[in-house]
Design a protein around this motif. Structure first.
Motif, PDB file in Angstrom:
ATOM      1  N   ARG A 139       0.717  -1.391   0.428  1.00 57.60           N
ATOM      2  CA  ARG A 139       0.395   0.364  -0.468  1.00 57.60           C
ATOM      3  C   ARG A 139       0.984   1.485   0.175  1.00 57.60           C
ATOM      4  NH1 ARG A 139      -2.901  -2.670   3.927  1.00 57.60           N
ATOM      5  NH2 ARG A 139      -2.373  -1.011   6.043  1.00 57.60           N
ATOM      6  N   LEU A 140       2.384   0.983   0.294  1.00 55.98           N
ATOM      7  CA  LEU A 140       2.898   2.192   0.959  1.00 55.98           C
ATOM      8  C   LEU A 140       4.279   2.514  -0.305  1.00 55.98           C
ATOM      9  CD1 LEU A 140       3.955   4.836   2.380  1.00 55.98           C
ATOM     10  CD2 LEU A 140       5.270   3.334   2.772  1.00 55.98           C
ATOM     11  N   ALA A 141       4.096   1.200  -0.991  1.00 54.48           N
ATOM     12  CA  ALA A 141       5.087   1.277  -2.209  1.00 54.48           C
ATOM     13  C   ALA A 141       4.540   1.892  -3.157  1.00 54.48           C
ATOM     14  CB  ALA A 141       5.794  -0.181  -2.502  1.00 54.48           C
ATOM     15  N   MET A 142       3.704   0.971  -3.979  1.00 55.39           N
ATOM     16  CA  MET A 142       2.932   1.666  -5.157  1.00 55.39           C
ATOM     17  C   MET A 142       2.422   2.744  -5.761  1.00 55.39           C
ATOM     18  SD  MET A 142       2.197   1.334  -8.071  1.00 55.39           S
ATOM     19  CE  MET A 142       2.501  -0.435  -8.513  1.00 55.39           C
ATOM     20  N   PRO A 143       2.220   3.725  -4.314  1.00 54.47           N
ATOM     21  CA  PRO A 143       2.195   5.185  -4.422  1.00 54.47           C
ATOM     22  C   PRO A 143       3.194   6.169  -4.170  1.00 54.47           C
ATOM     23  CG  PRO A 143       0.765   5.124  -2.931  1.00 54.47           C
ATOM     24  CD  PRO A 143       1.396   3.346  -3.076  1.00 54.47           C
ATOM     25  N   LEU A 144       4.374   5.916  -3.777  1.00 52.12           N
ATOM     26  CA  LEU A 144       6.227   5.995  -3.682  1.00 52.12           C
ATOM     27  C   LEU A 144       6.151   5.912  -5.083  1.00 52.12           C
ATOM     28  CD1 LEU A 144       7.471   5.157  -0.286  1.00 52.12           C
ATOM     29  CD2 LEU A 144       6.265   7.590  -0.964  1.00 52.12           C
ATOM     30  N   LEU A 145       6.134   4.936  -5.766  1.00 55.67           N
ATOM     31  CA  LEU A 145       6.460   4.578  -6.657  1.00 55.67           C
ATOM     32  C   LEU A 145       6.065   5.695  -8.362  1.00 55.67           C
ATOM     33  CD1 LEU A 145       7.136   0.882  -6.639  1.00 55.67           C
ATOM     34  CD2 LEU A 145       8.836   2.424  -6.269  1.00 55.67           C
ATOM     35  N   ILE A 146       4.687   6.018  -8.149  1.00 48.78           N
ATOM     36  CA  ILE A 146       3.850   6.316  -9.068  1.00 48.78           C
ATOM     37  C   ILE A 146       4.203   8.001  -8.878  1.00 48.78           C
ATOM     38  CG2 ILE A 146       1.605   7.510 -10.111  1.00 48.78           C
ATOM     39  CD1 ILE A 146       0.756   4.515  -8.895  1.00 48.78           C
ATOM     40  N   SER A 147       4.447   8.665  -7.585  1.00 47.22           N
ATOM     41  CA  SER A 147       4.640   9.698  -7.409  1.00 47.22           C
ATOM     42  C   SER A 147       6.216  10.284  -7.146  1.00 47.22           C
ATOM     43  CB  SER A 147       4.420  10.475  -5.906  1.00 47.22           C
ATOM     44  OG  SER A 147       4.742   9.298  -4.907  1.00 47.22           O
ATOM     45  N   SER A 148       7.014   9.518  -6.981  1.00 49.54           N
ATOM     46  CA  SER A 148       8.614  10.090  -7.471  1.00 49.54           C
ATOM     47  C   SER A 148       8.710   9.864  -9.137  1.00 49.54           C
ATOM     48  CB  SER A 148       9.429   8.720  -7.147  1.00 49.54           C
ATOM     49  OG  SER A 148       9.321   7.252  -7.315  1.00 49.54           O
ATOM     50  N   THR A 149       8.070   8.702  -9.841  1.00 48.25           N
ATOM     51  CA  THR A 149       8.314   9.118 -11.239  1.00 48.25           C
ATOM     52  C   THR A 149       7.465  10.520 -12.232  1.00 48.25           C
ATOM     53  OG1 THR A 149       8.121   6.885 -11.412  1.00 48.25           O
ATOM     54  CG2 THR A 149       7.884   7.794 -13.344  1.00 48.25           C
ATOM     55  N   LEU A 150       6.474  10.697 -11.079  1.00 50.70           N
ATOM     56  CA  LEU A 150       6.357  11.451 -11.675  1.00 50.70           C
ATOM     57  C   LEU A 150       7.418  13.512 -11.057  1.00 50.70           C
ATOM     58  CD1 LEU A 150       2.242  11.279 -10.958  1.00 50.70           C
ATOM     59  CD2 LEU A 150       3.465  11.293 -13.760  1.00 50.70           C
ATOM     60  N   LEU A 151       7.136  13.263 -10.302  1.00 54.64           N
ATOM     61  CA  LEU A 151       7.939  14.200  -9.369  1.00 54.64           C
ATOM     62  C   LEU A 151       9.093  14.358 -10.168  1.00 54.64           C
ATOM     63  CD1 LEU A 151       7.652  14.356  -5.290  1.00 54.64           C
ATOM     64  CD2 LEU A 151       5.929  15.713  -7.594  1.00 54.64           C
ATOM     65  N   PHE A 152       9.669  13.014 -10.580  1.00 51.35           N
ATOM     66  CA  PHE A 152      11.378  13.634 -11.194  1.00 51.35           C
ATOM     67  C   PHE A 152      11.041  13.370 -12.910  1.00 51.35           C
ATOM     68  CE2 PHE A 152      14.556  12.155 -14.102  1.00 51.35           C
ATOM     69  CZ  PHE A 152      15.647  12.170 -13.437  1.00 51.35           C
ATOM     70  N   TYR A 153      10.223  14.251 -13.365  1.00 57.11           N
ATOM     71  CA  TYR A 153       9.804  14.426 -14.656  1.00 57.11           C
ATOM     72  C   TYR A 153       9.443  15.889 -14.736  1.00 57.11           C
ATOM     73  CZ  TYR A 153       8.867   9.778 -16.801  1.00 57.11           C
ATOM     74  OH  TYR A 153       9.467   8.796 -17.798  1.00 57.11           O
ATOM     75  N   LEU A 154       8.306  16.148 -13.257  1.00 60.78           N
ATOM     76  CA  LEU A 154       7.962  17.300 -12.971  1.00 60.78           C
ATOM     77  C   LEU A 154       9.156  18.228 -12.949  1.00 60.78           C
ATOM     78  CD1 LEU A 154       6.376  19.481 -13.012  1.00 60.78           C
ATOM     79  CD2 LEU A 154       6.380  18.703 -10.520  1.00 60.78           C
ATOM     80  N   GLY A 155      10.373  17.611 -12.376  1.00 57.55           N
ATOM     81  CA  GLY A 155      11.639  18.568 -12.501  1.00 57.55           C
ATOM     82  C   GLY A 155      12.301  18.272 -13.439  1.00 57.55           C
ATOM     83  N   MET A 156      12.223  17.387 -14.838  1.00 54.92           N
ATOM     84  CA  MET A 156      13.124  17.616 -15.807  1.00 54.92           C
ATOM     85  C   MET A 156      12.786  18.683 -16.452  1.00 54.92           C
ATOM     86  SD  MET A 156      14.093  13.718 -16.240  1.00 54.92           S
ATOM     87  CE  MET A 156      14.899  14.648 -17.915  1.00 54.92           C
ATOM     88  N   ALA A 157      11.145  18.463 -16.165  1.00 57.19           N
ATOM     89  CA  ALA A 157      10.430  19.808 -17.035  1.00 57.19           C
ATOM     90  C   ALA A 157      10.431  21.358 -16.574  1.00 57.19           C
ATOM     91  CB  ALA A 157       8.585  19.766 -17.071  1.00 57.19           C
ATOM     92  N   PHE A 158      11.121  21.630 -14.993  1.00 58.88           N
ATOM     93  CA  PHE A 158      10.829  22.766 -14.645  1.00 58.88           C
ATOM     94  C   PHE A 158      12.373  23.220 -15.000  1.00 58.88           C
ATOM     95  CE2 PHE A 158      12.914  25.440 -11.346  1.00 58.88           C
ATOM     96  CZ  PHE A 158      11.842  25.836 -10.516  1.00 58.88           C
ATOM     97  N   ALA A 159      12.947  22.818 -14.901  1.00 63.04           N
ATOM     98  CA  ALA A 159      14.545  22.512 -15.860  1.00 63.04           C
ATOM     99  C   ALA A 159      14.409  22.958 -17.415  1.00 63.04           C
ATOM    100  CB  ALA A 159      15.263  21.605 -15.464  1.00 63.04           C
ATOM    101  N   TYR A 160      14.580  22.310 -17.722  1.00 67.46           N
ATOM    102  CA  TYR A 160      14.226  22.728 -19.498  1.00 67.46           C
ATOM    103  C   TYR A 160      13.538  24.337 -19.593  1.00 67.46           C
ATOM    104  CZ  TYR A 160      13.526  22.514 -24.745  1.00 67.46           C
ATOM    105  OH  TYR A 160      13.733  22.703 -26.060  1.00 67.46           O
ATOM    106  N   TYR A 161      12.387  24.193 -18.747  1.00 71.89           N
ATOM    107  CA  TYR A 161      11.658  25.344 -19.379  1.00 71.89           C
ATOM    108  C   TYR A 161      11.255  26.336 -18.412  1.00 71.89           C
ATOM    109  CZ  TYR A 161       8.574  22.846 -22.805  1.00 71.89           C
ATOM    110  OH  TYR A 161       8.146  21.936 -23.558  1.00 71.89           O
ATOM    111  N   VAL A 162      12.097  26.334 -17.584  1.00 74.94           N
ATOM    112  CA  VAL A 162      11.957  27.604 -16.514  1.00 74.94           C
ATOM    113  C   VAL A 162      13.581  27.661 -15.903  1.00 74.94           C
ATOM    114  CG1 VAL A 162      12.085  28.516 -13.867  1.00 74.94           C
ATOM    115  CG2 VAL A 162      10.197  27.169 -15.332  1.00 74.94           C
TER     116      VAL A 162
END
Length: 292
Positions: A116-139
């Motif tokens: 129950r704890l691992a699956m939400p963490l895997l999904i959210s960590s992936t999305l946050l990593f993508y968000l960090g890359m997008a923030f780096a490129y566009y900002v």
């Protein structure tokens, strides 16, 4: 003639070997699926390798002086650098599928509360990593390259090598992607019992100073870009504290629901999971005894 006492031990050994072999076969299957997914994505993107590199170089190209462009110092760089970029992009795109394969391999060995704890963490960590890359490129990239190109001394032409540019942006992508994992790190620290939300909140002044130091290291020496990196990291830290508090309250609620009269009271959902976990652990111990 084989003695009867040797037969159970031999059968147990064969069962243990078969179990290990089945795990190795499954691991190989998962790895092959991951490699195949990366290969398929790579082959689909490779015809557009030059266009993808042009898109990646966009934040720098718009700030280069007129009459200048990027250069390729090495002979094979015009082919190898887009090839390298597309390969890394294929891996990044395939990350959700790769994580799913890893999850499918280890999930049978996890308890229910761990799942129950691992699956939400895997999904959210992936999305946050993508968000960090997008923030780096566009900002971040436009601010960094605008500063670098404008600070060149008189008589110096800014002509960046394509391989060094790729190495530079990959480093920044990784830095910002990892920096955006702050909420996940916060939740994991609390979930493992290493710290508490109250202790993390007490360290807030040190965290504020730390994120600005990180911003100073990863960005050019101007207050705007430093602030644009430090503020999101601080905000993500605060979000991590809020989520950790919610996790602690949920655990306290489950414990409180487990109190009271134990004689005729039916099991709650958390207690039922705990009993099932104990049963699974006992079954594993029995299996290990049989294998040995």
């Amino acid at each position: 003639m084989t003695e009867p006492s040797d037969t159970p031990e031999k059968e147990a050994t064969e069962d243990g070997g078969g179990s290990l072999l089945s795990h190795l076969v499954e691991l190989r299957t998962r790895l092959l699926k991951g490699v195949l997914a990366v290969l398929v994505i790579f082959l689909a993107l490779f015809p557009f390798a030059n266009d993808i590199y042009t898109f990646l170089a966009g934040p720098l190209m718009v700030h280069l002086p007129e009459g200048t462009s990027m250069i390729a110092i090495e002979v094979a760089a015009p082919f190898l650098i887009p090839f390298k970029l597309v390969l890394m992009l294929a891996i990044v795109i395939a990350v959700p599928f790769l994580l799913y394969q890893a999850w499918a391999f280890i999930a049978p060995g996890l308890y229910r509360h761990e799942k129950r704890l691992a699956m939400p963490l895997l999904i959210s960590s992936t999305l946050l990593f993508y968000l960090g890359m997008a923030f780096a490129y566009y900002v971040v990239f436009p601010l960094i390259f605008a500063f670098f190109t404008s600070s060149a001394p008189a008589g110096v032409s800014v002509m960046t090598d394509i391989s060094r540019y790729l190495d530079f942006v990959i480093l920044l992508f990784l830095a910002f992607g990892i920096a955006f994992e702050v909420p996940i790190a916060t939740i994991l620290l609390v979930a493992m019992g290493i710290t508490t939300p109250k202790q993390l909140a007490a360290k807030r002044p040190y965290v504020i100073v730390g994120v600005f130091v990180v911003g100073m290291i990863l960005t050019p020496p101007d207050i705007i870009s430093q602030t644009l990196l430090a503020l999101p990291m601080w905000l993500l830290f605060e979000i991590g504290i809020i989520l950790a508090r919610m996790l602690v309250r949920q655990r306290e609620k489950e414990k409180s629901e487990g109190g009271g009269d134990e004689t005729h009271r039916p099991l709650s959902g958390s207690e039922l999971d705990e009993e099932l976990d104990r049963a699974e652990a006992e079954e594993r111990r029995n299996t290990q005894r049989q294998d040995t």
